[in-house]
Scaffold this motif. Sequence first.
Motif, PDB file in Angstrom:
ATOM      1  N   THR A   1       0.838  -1.197   0.000  1.00  0.00           N
ATOM      2  CA  THR A   1       0.000   0.000   0.000  1.00  0.00           C
ATOM      3  C   THR A   1       0.875   1.250   0.000  1.00  0.00           C
TER       4      THR A   1
ATOM      5  N   THR B   1     -16.020   2.380  -3.387  1.00  0.00           N
ATOM      6  CA  THR B   1     -15.845   0.976  -3.019  1.00  0.00           C
ATOM      7  C   THR B   1     -17.198   0.301  -2.852  1.00  0.00           C
TER       8      THR B   1
ATOM      9  N   LEU C   1      -9.204  -0.680  -3.414  1.00  0.00           N
ATOM     10  CA  LEU C   1      -8.711   0.400  -2.564  1.00  0.00           C
ATOM     11  C   LEU C   1      -9.293   1.704  -3.074  1.00  0.00           C
TER      12      LEU C   1
ATOM     13  N   SER D   1     -10.132  -0.460   2.226  1.00  0.00           N
ATOM     14  CA  SER D   1      -9.433  -1.584   1.616  1.00  0.00           C
ATOM     15  C   SER D   1     -10.333  -2.799   1.748  1.00  0.00           C
TER      16      SER D   1
ATOM     17  N   GLU E   1     -10.299   6.071   3.268  1.00  0.00           N
ATOM     18  CA  GLU E   1      -9.930   5.085   2.263  1.00  0.00           C
ATOM     19  C   GLU E   1     -10.313   3.713   2.787  1.00  0.00           C
TER      20      GLU E   1
ATOM     21  N   VAL F   1      -9.036  -7.086  -5.102  1.00  0.00           N
ATOM     22  CA  VAL F   1      -8.593  -6.163  -4.075  1.00  0.00           C
ATOM     23  C   VAL F   1      -9.031  -4.768  -4.503  1.00  0.00           C
TER      24      VAL F   1
END
Length: 165
Positions: A24, A137, A131, A79, A77, A129
């Motif tokens: 990251t 998201t 991010l 994940s 943010e 995945v």
Amino acid sequence: MESDDRELYSVGEVAERLGLHVRTVRNYVRDGRLKAVRIGKQYRISRADFEALTSAPDSADGAGPAADGIPRGRHVEVSSIVQIESVSPESASRLSTLVTASVQAVRDTPDALRIQLVYDKERARLKIVILGGAADTAAVLNLLDDVLGPGNDLLPTEGWESGRA
């Protein structure tokens, strides 16, 4: 967090201090969100650049961009890792194309969503995945839920497994 007077930090040290994965932090460097200097094969981050990433906003109202044009202030943010089992290579390819195309539409935003798709043919497993910001998201997760939900045959589970290596 202990006090450290050093001027340069490794990617691993920054990741540990921020509670992030090393990849990251490397992505932050590659995306330009964190300034770093490459020394040999490794990145080094100055204390000033580390503090710029983690410090409070520089603008008067506390929410807008600072003098360098990088947005400061409250930042969220997310994940997420989505793991899908029993996926044929063809279905993984179709789903990868769908997700990638849906994300491309909003690529030019400051907090652009970053997606990585990994297909493990041996285990017939697709990992996605994600991010990015919470709303973007959530939109991708809703898309996946709609596509993979009951009544949708994007991921057929019968007939392809016998040919799997």
